[in-house]
Scaffold this motif. Structure first.
Motif, PDB file in Angstrom:
ATOM      1  N   LEU A  25    -100.692 -29.027  -4.233  1.00  0.00           N
ATOM      2  CA  LEU A  25    -100.556 -27.598  -4.458  1.00  0.00           C
ATOM      3  C   LEU A  25    -100.639 -26.881  -3.122  1.00  0.00           C
ATOM      4  N   THR A  26     -99.703 -25.984  -2.879  1.00  0.00           N
ATOM      5  CA  THR A  26     -99.706 -25.162  -1.676  1.00  0.00           C
ATOM      6  C   THR A  26     -99.809 -23.696  -2.082  1.00  0.00           C
ATOM      7  N   VAL A  27    -100.029 -22.834  -1.082  1.00  0.00           N
ATOM      8  CA  VAL A  27    -100.239 -21.411  -1.337  1.00  0.00           C
ATOM      9  C   VAL A  27     -99.207 -20.598  -0.565  1.00  0.00           C
ATOM     10  N   GLY A  28     -98.648 -19.612  -1.235  1.00  0.00           N
ATOM     11  CA  GLY A  28     -97.709 -18.688  -0.610  1.00  0.00           C
ATOM     12  C   GLY A  28     -98.192 -17.261  -0.732  1.00  0.00           C
ATOM     13  N   LEU A  29     -97.415 -16.344  -0.155  1.00  0.00           N
ATOM     14  CA  LEU A  29     -97.802 -14.944  -0.095  1.00  0.00           C
ATOM     15  C   LEU A  29     -96.645 -14.096  -0.615  1.00  0.00           C
ATOM     16  N   PHE A  30     -96.939 -13.278  -1.649  1.00  0.00           N
ATOM     17  CA  PHE A  30     -95.930 -12.401  -2.242  1.00  0.00           C
ATOM     18  C   PHE A  30     -95.872 -11.086  -1.475  1.00  0.00           C
ATOM     19  N   LEU A  31     -94.656 -10.656  -1.155  1.00  0.00           N
ATOM     20  CA  LEU A  31     -94.437  -9.352  -0.547  1.00  0.00           C
ATOM     21  C   LEU A  31     -94.001  -8.349  -1.627  1.00  0.00           C
ATOM     22  N   ARG A 221    -105.716 -24.602 -18.613  1.00  0.00           N
ATOM     23  CA  ARG A 221    -105.507 -25.745 -19.513  1.00  0.00           C
ATOM     24  C   ARG A 221    -104.279 -25.515 -20.394  1.00  0.00           C
ATOM     25  N   ALA A 222    -104.128 -24.291 -20.913  1.00  0.00           N
ATOM     26  CA  ALA A 222    -102.954 -23.979 -21.727  1.00  0.00           C
ATOM     27  C   ALA A 222    -101.676 -24.066 -20.897  1.00  0.00           C
ATOM     28  N   LEU A 223    -101.748 -23.603 -19.654  1.00  0.00           N
ATOM     29  CA  LEU A 223    -100.595 -23.716 -18.763  1.00  0.00           C
ATOM     30  C   LEU A 223    -100.243 -25.175 -18.528  1.00  0.00           C
ATOM     31  N   GLY A 224    -101.261 -26.017 -18.355  1.00  0.00           N
ATOM     32  CA  GLY A 224    -101.024 -27.440 -18.165  1.00  0.00           C
ATOM     33  C   GLY A 224    -100.323 -28.072 -19.355  1.00  0.00           C
ATOM     34  N   ASP A 225    -100.677 -27.627 -20.562  1.00  0.00           N
ATOM     35  CA  ASP A 225    -100.004 -28.137 -21.758  1.00  0.00           C
ATOM     36  C   ASP A 225     -98.526 -27.765 -21.744  1.00  0.00           C
ATOM     37  N   ARG A 226     -98.231 -26.524 -21.347  1.00  0.00           N
ATOM     38  CA  ARG A 226     -96.835 -26.078 -21.282  1.00  0.00           C
ATOM     39  C   ARG A 226     -96.064 -26.873 -20.233  1.00  0.00           C
ATOM     40  N   TRP A 281    -105.243 -25.140 -11.479  1.00  0.00           N
ATOM     41  CA  TRP A 281    -103.786 -25.155 -11.520  1.00  0.00           C
ATOM     42  C   TRP A 281    -103.247 -26.482 -11.009  1.00  0.00           C
ATOM     43  N   LYS A 282    -103.824 -26.982  -9.938  1.00  0.00           N
ATOM     44  CA  LYS A 282    -103.370 -28.268  -9.399  1.00  0.00           C
ATOM     45  C   LYS A 282    -103.545 -29.369 -10.442  1.00  0.00           C
ATOM     46  N   ALA A 283    -104.687 -29.382 -11.105  1.00  0.00           N
ATOM     47  CA  ALA A 283    -104.930 -30.381 -12.145  1.00  0.00           C
ATOM     48  C   ALA A 283    -103.957 -30.217 -13.311  1.00  0.00           C
ATOM     49  N   ALA A 284    -103.489 -28.979 -13.542  1.00  0.00           N
ATOM     50  CA  ALA A 284    -102.560 -28.708 -14.632  1.00  0.00           C
ATOM     51  C   ALA A 284    -101.122 -29.070 -14.283  1.00  0.00           C
ATOM     52  N   GLY A 285    -100.871 -29.406 -13.012  1.00  0.00           N
ATOM     53  CA  GLY A 285     -99.531 -29.789 -12.607  1.00  0.00           C
ATOM     54  C   GLY A 285     -98.775 -28.745 -11.831  1.00  0.00           C
ATOM     55  N   VAL A 286     -99.439 -27.650 -11.434  1.00  0.00           N
ATOM     56  CA  VAL A 286     -98.795 -26.631 -10.603  1.00  0.00           C
ATOM     57  C   VAL A 286     -98.722 -27.144  -9.166  1.00  0.00           C
ATOM     58  N   ASN A 287     -97.605 -26.884  -8.507  1.00  0.00           N
ATOM     59  CA  ASN A 287     -97.398 -27.366  -7.133  1.00  0.00           C
ATOM     60  C   ASN A 287     -97.416 -26.271  -6.078  1.00  0.00           C
ATOM     61  N   HIS A 288     -97.291 -25.030  -6.513  1.00  0.00           N
ATOM     62  CA  HIS A 288     -97.326 -23.923  -5.551  1.00  0.00           C
ATOM     63  C   HIS A 288     -97.842 -22.677  -6.256  1.00  0.00           C
ATOM     64  N   ALA A 289     -98.717 -21.937  -5.552  1.00  0.00           N
ATOM     65  CA  ALA A 289     -99.276 -20.697  -6.073  1.00  0.00           C
ATOM     66  C   ALA A 289     -98.932 -19.564  -5.119  1.00  0.00           C
TER      67      ALA A 289
END
Length: 328
Positions: A25-31, A221-226, A281-289
Protein backbone atom coordinates in the motif's frame (compact mmCIF):
# COMPACT_ATOMS: atom_id res chain seq x y z
CA UNK A 1 -14.13 -4.55 -26.59
CA UNK A 2 -10.49 -4.45 -25.51
CA UNK A 3 -9.71 -6.16 -22.21
CA UNK A 4 -7.35 -4.93 -19.52
CA UNK A 5 -3.62 -5.45 -19.94
CA UNK A 6 -1.93 -8.22 -17.92
CA UNK A 7 -0.54 -6.87 -14.66
CA UNK A 8 2.95 -8.04 -15.57
CA UNK A 9 2.95 -5.68 -18.55
CA UNK A 10 2.90 -2.67 -16.20
CA UNK A 11 6.06 -3.56 -14.28
CA UNK A 12 8.17 -1.20 -16.38
CA UNK A 13 5.62 1.63 -16.24
CA UNK A 14 7.09 4.34 -13.96
CA UNK A 15 3.75 5.73 -12.79
CA UNK A 16 2.04 2.39 -12.14
CA UNK A 17 5.05 0.70 -10.55
CA UNK A 18 5.60 3.56 -8.06
CA UNK A 19 2.00 3.16 -6.82
CA UNK A 20 1.03 -0.49 -7.10
CA UNK A 21 2.30 -3.96 -6.21
CA UNK A 22 0.60 -7.05 -4.76
CA UNK A 23 0.37 -6.91 -0.97
CA UNK A 24 1.66 -3.32 -0.80
CA UNK A 25 0.00 0.00 0.00
CA UNK A 26 1.30 3.44 -0.94
CA UNK A 27 0.02 6.94 -0.15
CA UNK A 28 -0.85 9.76 -2.53
CA UNK A 29 -2.03 13.33 -2.19
CA UNK A 30 -5.29 14.70 -3.63
CA UNK A 31 -5.32 18.22 -5.05
CA UNK A 32 -6.31 20.93 -4.39
CA UNK A 33 -4.61 21.13 -1.03
CA UNK A 34 -7.06 23.83 0.08
CA UNK A 35 -10.47 24.76 -1.36
CA UNK A 36 -11.21 27.47 -3.86
CA UNK A 37 -13.06 30.30 -2.16
CA UNK A 38 -13.42 32.82 -4.95
CA UNK A 39 -9.87 34.10 -5.50
CA UNK A 40 -7.44 32.34 -7.79
CA UNK A 41 -4.52 34.20 -6.24
CA UNK A 42 -5.26 32.40 -2.98
CA UNK A 43 -4.62 29.04 -4.68
CA UNK A 44 -0.93 29.77 -5.20
CA UNK A 45 1.72 27.76 -3.39
CA UNK A 46 0.49 24.21 -3.93
CA UNK A 47 3.26 23.27 -6.36
CA UNK A 48 5.98 23.66 -3.75
CA UNK A 49 4.08 21.42 -1.33
CA UNK A 50 3.71 18.74 -4.03
CA UNK A 51 7.44 18.94 -4.69
CA UNK A 52 8.12 18.37 -0.99
CA UNK A 53 5.67 15.47 -1.00
CA UNK A 54 7.52 13.90 -3.92
CA UNK A 55 10.79 14.07 -1.99
CA UNK A 56 9.15 12.65 1.12
CA UNK A 57 7.99 9.47 -0.61
CA UNK A 58 4.37 10.14 -1.51
CA UNK A 59 3.61 7.89 -4.45
CA UNK A 60 1.20 10.05 -6.46
CA UNK A 61 -0.38 13.45 -6.92
CA UNK A 62 -4.05 13.35 -7.92
CA UNK A 63 -6.15 15.88 -9.82
CA UNK A 64 -9.87 15.95 -10.60
CA UNK A 65 -11.97 16.64 -13.69
CA UNK A 66 -14.72 19.19 -12.90
CA UNK A 67 -15.66 21.04 -16.10
CA UNK A 68 -18.37 23.28 -14.60
CA UNK A 69 -18.84 24.80 -11.15
CA UNK A 70 -22.19 23.38 -10.05
CA UNK A 71 -23.50 25.27 -6.99
CA UNK A 72 -25.34 22.11 -5.98
CA UNK A 73 -22.03 20.32 -5.48
CA UNK A 74 -19.88 23.20 -4.32
CA UNK A 75 -16.58 21.36 -4.80
CA UNK A 76 -14.85 22.63 -7.95
CA UNK A 77 -11.70 20.51 -7.69
CA UNK A 78 -8.39 22.20 -8.44
CA UNK A 79 -10.28 24.68 -10.73
CA UNK A 80 -7.77 24.25 -13.55
CA UNK A 81 -8.47 21.83 -16.38
CA UNK A 82 -7.00 18.44 -15.33
CA UNK A 83 -4.76 18.07 -18.40
CA UNK A 84 -3.33 21.53 -17.91
CA UNK A 85 -2.78 20.86 -14.21
CA UNK A 86 -1.11 17.52 -14.94
CA UNK A 87 1.17 19.15 -17.53
CA UNK A 88 2.17 21.79 -14.98
CA UNK A 89 2.91 19.09 -12.41
CA UNK A 90 4.89 17.10 -14.98
CA UNK A 91 7.09 20.15 -15.56
CA UNK A 92 7.63 20.83 -11.85
CA UNK A 93 8.24 17.27 -10.58
CA UNK A 94 10.41 14.39 -11.72
CA UNK A 95 9.35 11.12 -10.07
CA UNK A 96 5.91 11.27 -8.46
CA UNK A 97 3.11 9.48 -10.33
CA UNK A 98 0.50 11.76 -11.89
CA UNK A 99 -3.04 10.48 -11.47
CA UNK A 100 -6.59 11.56 -12.21
CA UNK A 101 -9.45 10.91 -9.86
CA UNK A 102 -11.21 10.95 -12.24
CA UNK A 103 -11.51 11.99 -15.90
CA UNK A 104 -15.17 12.00 -16.99
CA UNK A 105 -15.08 9.82 -20.12
CA UNK A 106 -18.62 10.32 -21.47
CA UNK A 107 -18.12 14.10 -21.69
CA UNK A 108 -15.03 13.82 -23.90
CA UNK A 109 -14.29 12.78 -27.45
CA UNK A 110 -11.95 9.76 -27.38
CA UNK A 111 -9.55 11.34 -29.90
CA UNK A 112 -9.07 14.37 -27.67
CA UNK A 113 -8.75 12.17 -24.58
CA UNK A 114 -6.14 9.96 -26.21
CA UNK A 115 -4.17 12.93 -27.56
CA UNK A 116 -4.17 14.73 -24.20
CA UNK A 117 -3.32 11.63 -22.19
CA UNK A 118 -0.50 10.51 -24.46
CA UNK A 119 0.94 14.03 -24.50
CA UNK A 120 0.98 14.28 -20.70
CA UNK A 121 2.40 10.77 -20.50
CA UNK A 122 5.29 11.75 -22.78
CA UNK A 123 5.98 15.07 -21.09
CA UNK A 124 6.10 13.32 -17.70
CA UNK A 125 8.31 10.45 -18.88
CA UNK A 126 5.59 7.81 -18.48
CA UNK A 127 4.13 8.77 -15.09
CA UNK A 128 0.42 9.02 -15.99
CA UNK A 129 -2.23 6.81 -14.34
CA UNK A 130 -5.84 7.55 -15.26
CA UNK A 131 -8.82 7.12 -13.01
CA UNK A 132 -11.83 7.28 -15.34
CA UNK A 133 -15.46 7.84 -14.32
CA UNK A 134 -18.90 8.11 -15.92
CA UNK A 135 -19.80 11.42 -14.24
CA UNK A 136 -21.89 12.24 -11.18
CA UNK A 137 -22.93 15.84 -11.92
CA UNK A 138 -26.05 15.75 -14.12
CA UNK A 139 -25.87 19.48 -14.91
CA UNK A 140 -22.74 18.94 -17.02
CA UNK A 141 -24.33 16.56 -19.54
CA UNK A 142 -26.97 18.85 -21.08
CA UNK A 143 -24.33 21.60 -21.15
CA UNK A 144 -22.33 19.30 -23.46
CA UNK A 145 -25.46 18.34 -25.40
CA UNK A 146 -25.31 14.79 -24.04
CA UNK A 147 -27.83 12.47 -22.38
CA UNK A 148 -26.89 11.81 -18.76
CA UNK A 149 -28.87 8.55 -18.84
CA UNK A 150 -26.77 7.17 -21.69
CA UNK A 151 -23.43 7.71 -19.96
CA UNK A 152 -22.87 4.02 -19.14
CA UNK A 153 -22.96 2.87 -22.76
CA UNK A 154 -20.90 5.86 -23.88
CA UNK A 155 -18.34 5.07 -21.17
CA UNK A 156 -17.73 1.61 -22.63
CA UNK A 157 -17.43 3.03 -26.13
CA UNK A 158 -14.89 5.65 -25.06
CA UNK A 159 -12.76 3.09 -23.19
CA UNK A 160 -12.61 0.93 -26.29
CA UNK A 161 -11.86 3.82 -28.66
CA UNK A 162 -9.28 5.34 -26.31
CA UNK A 163 -7.29 2.12 -26.15
CA UNK A 164 -7.57 1.59 -29.88
CA UNK A 165 -6.29 5.07 -30.66
CA UNK A 166 -3.30 4.60 -28.37
CA UNK A 167 -2.57 1.35 -30.15
CA UNK A 168 -2.59 0.75 -33.89
CA UNK A 169 -6.12 1.87 -34.75
CA UNK A 170 -6.18 4.29 -37.72
CA UNK A 171 -9.57 6.02 -37.97
CA UNK A 172 -10.07 7.22 -41.52
CA UNK A 173 -6.54 6.05 -42.31
CA UNK A 174 -4.97 8.55 -39.89
CA UNK A 175 -3.07 7.68 -36.72
CA UNK A 176 -2.75 9.39 -33.36
CA UNK A 177 0.58 10.72 -32.10
CA UNK A 178 2.34 10.54 -29.75
CA UNK A 179 1.95 7.00 -28.53
CA UNK A 180 2.32 6.46 -24.76
CA UNK A 181 5.81 5.92 -23.42
CA UNK A 182 4.89 2.43 -22.24
CA UNK A 183 2.55 1.65 -25.15
CA UNK A 184 -0.58 1.88 -22.99
CA UNK A 185 -1.90 4.04 -20.16
CA UNK A 186 -3.40 2.29 -17.12
CA UNK A 187 -7.13 2.91 -16.64
CA UNK A 188 -8.66 2.66 -13.16
CA UNK A 189 -12.45 2.41 -13.29
CA UNK A 190 -13.97 4.69 -10.66
CA UNK A 191 -16.77 3.24 -8.53
CA UNK A 192 -19.16 1.35 -10.78
CA UNK A 193 -19.12 3.93 -13.61
CA UNK A 194 -22.49 2.43 -14.57
CA UNK A 195 -20.83 -0.94 -15.29
CA UNK A 196 -21.19 -4.42 -13.83
CA UNK A 197 -18.49 -5.84 -11.53
CA UNK A 198 -17.73 -8.45 -14.19
CA UNK A 199 -17.17 -5.81 -16.88
CA UNK A 200 -14.85 -3.91 -14.55
CA UNK A 201 -12.94 -7.10 -13.72
CA UNK A 202 -12.46 -7.87 -17.40
CA UNK A 203 -11.72 -4.39 -18.74
CA UNK A 204 -10.17 -2.27 -15.97
CA UNK A 205 -6.44 -2.09 -15.29
CA UNK A 206 -7.40 -1.33 -11.69
CA UNK A 207 -10.30 -0.17 -9.53
CA UNK A 208 -10.68 3.19 -7.79
CA UNK A 209 -13.26 2.36 -5.15
CA UNK A 210 -15.12 4.47 -2.61
CA UNK A 211 -13.93 3.62 0.90
CA UNK A 212 -17.16 3.43 2.91
CA UNK A 213 -16.93 4.03 6.66
CA UNK A 214 -13.38 4.60 7.92
CA UNK A 215 -13.64 5.48 11.63
CA UNK A 216 -14.00 1.87 12.85
CA UNK A 217 -12.61 -1.53 11.74
CA UNK A 218 -15.98 -2.61 10.31
CA UNK A 219 -15.71 -0.28 7.32
CA UNK A 220 -12.37 -1.60 6.02
CA UNK A 221 -13.57 -5.17 6.61
CA UNK A 222 -16.64 -4.51 4.44
CA UNK A 223 -14.42 -2.90 1.82
CA UNK A 224 -12.20 -5.98 1.89
CA UNK A 225 -15.22 -8.18 1.20
CA UNK A 226 -16.10 -6.05 -1.83
CA UNK A 227 -12.53 -6.15 -3.10
CA UNK A 228 -12.29 -9.90 -2.62
CA UNK A 229 -15.56 -10.50 -4.48
CA UNK A 230 -14.37 -8.31 -7.35
CA UNK A 231 -10.95 -9.94 -7.57
CA UNK A 232 -12.64 -13.34 -7.78
CA UNK A 233 -14.07 -12.17 -11.12
CA UNK A 234 -10.71 -11.18 -12.65
CA UNK A 235 -9.74 -13.55 -15.46
CA UNK A 236 -6.97 -15.90 -14.41
CA UNK A 237 -6.90 -14.42 -10.91
CA UNK A 238 -4.12 -12.04 -11.91
CA UNK A 239 -3.31 -8.97 -9.84
CA UNK A 240 -5.24 -5.77 -10.50
CA UNK A 241 -4.63 -2.89 -8.09
CA UNK A 242 -7.27 -1.23 -5.94
CA UNK A 243 -7.06 2.41 -4.85
CA UNK A 244 -9.28 4.37 -2.51
CA UNK A 245 -9.30 7.80 -0.90
CA UNK A 246 -10.24 9.69 2.24
CA UNK A 247 -10.59 13.36 3.13
CA UNK A 248 -8.79 13.85 6.43
CA UNK A 249 -8.59 16.53 9.09
CA UNK A 250 -5.27 15.51 10.61
CA UNK A 251 -5.08 16.44 14.28
CA UNK A 252 -1.87 17.76 15.79
CA UNK A 253 -2.10 15.11 18.50
CA UNK A 254 -0.99 11.76 17.01
CA UNK A 255 -3.26 9.97 19.48
CA UNK A 256 -6.48 11.81 18.63
CA UNK A 257 -9.12 9.10 17.98
CA UNK A 258 -10.71 8.71 14.53
CA UNK A 259 -13.85 10.84 14.49
CA UNK A 260 -16.19 11.11 11.47
CA UNK A 261 -17.24 14.65 10.52
CA UNK A 262 -19.86 15.95 8.08
CA UNK A 263 -21.76 12.69 8.07
CA UNK A 264 -18.60 10.67 7.53
CA UNK A 265 -17.37 12.70 4.55
CA UNK A 266 -14.28 13.83 6.49
CA UNK A 267 -12.26 11.86 9.04
CA UNK A 268 -10.62 13.77 11.88
CA UNK A 269 -7.83 11.67 13.31
CA UNK A 270 -4.33 11.72 14.69
CA UNK A 271 -1.53 10.05 12.79
CA UNK A 272 -1.78 6.84 14.85
CA UNK A 273 -5.44 6.44 13.91
CA UNK A 274 -4.58 7.11 10.29
CA UNK A 275 -1.84 4.48 10.38
CA UNK A 276 -4.33 1.99 11.78
CA UNK A 277 -6.77 2.80 8.96
CA UNK A 278 -4.08 2.41 6.31
CA UNK A 279 -3.02 -0.89 7.84
CA UNK A 280 -6.62 -2.12 7.73
CA UNK A 281 -6.94 -1.04 4.12
CA UNK A 282 -3.74 -2.87 3.25
CA UNK A 283 -5.06 -6.02 4.91
CA UNK A 284 -8.30 -5.58 2.95
CA UNK A 285 -6.41 -5.57 -0.35
CA UNK A 286 -6.11 -1.83 -1.04
CA UNK A 287 -2.88 -0.91 -2.84
CA UNK A 288 -3.00 2.88 -2.80
CA UNK A 289 -4.63 5.49 -0.56
CA UNK A 290 -5.11 9.02 -1.91
CA UNK A 291 -5.44 11.45 0.99
CA UNK A 292 -7.14 14.83 0.68
CA UNK A 293 -6.44 17.56 3.22
CA UNK A 294 -8.51 20.43 1.79
CA UNK A 295 -11.34 20.03 4.30
CA UNK A 296 -9.10 20.14 7.37
CA UNK A 297 -8.61 23.01 9.80
CA UNK A 298 -4.84 23.33 9.55
CA UNK A 299 -2.57 24.79 6.84
CA UNK A 300 -1.93 22.22 4.13
CA UNK A 301 1.86 22.59 4.27
CA UNK A 302 1.80 21.78 7.98
CA UNK A 303 -0.42 18.73 7.49
CA UNK A 304 1.61 17.36 4.58
CA UNK A 305 4.80 17.79 6.61
CA UNK A 306 3.26 15.79 9.47
CA UNK A 307 2.12 13.08 7.06
CA UNK A 308 5.62 12.97 5.58
CA UNK A 309 7.17 12.51 9.00
CA UNK A 310 4.70 10.23 10.75
CA UNK A 311 2.77 8.30 8.08
CA UNK A 312 4.48 8.05 4.68
CA UNK A 313 7.61 6.25 5.99
CA UNK A 314 5.34 3.31 6.88
CA UNK A 315 3.78 3.25 3.37
CA UNK A 316 6.37 4.79 1.01
CA UNK A 317 6.39 4.92 -2.76
CA UNK A 318 7.63 1.70 -4.31
CA UNK A 319 10.87 1.24 -6.17
CA UNK A 320 10.09 1.78 -9.84
CA UNK A 321 11.79 2.37 -13.17
CA UNK A 322 13.07 5.90 -13.64
CA UNK A 323 10.81 8.06 -15.82
CA UNK A 324 12.18 8.69 -19.26
CA UNK A 325 13.66 12.07 -20.07
CA UNK A 326 10.91 14.44 -21.27
CA UNK A 327 10.32 14.42 -25.01
CA UNK A 328 10.98 18.16 -25.23
Amino acid sequence: MRAAAPASSWESHPGYARMFAPGELTVGLFLPLWPYQGEMAAMRGQTEIVQRAEGAGFAAAWVRDVPLADPGFGDVGQVYDPWTALTWLAAHTSRISLASGSVILPLRHPIDLAKQAASVDHLSGGRLVLGVASGDRPVEFPAYGLDHGARGARYREVVDSFRGLLGEERPGGASLLPKPVHGRIPLLVTGSSQQSPLWIAEHADGWLVYPGATATPEGPRALGDRIGAWRDLIPGGEFRPVATNEWIDLHEDPGHPPTPLRGGFVLRTGSRGLLELLGRWKAAGVNHAALGVQHGRRPAAEVVAQLAEEVVPHFPALASPAPLAPAW
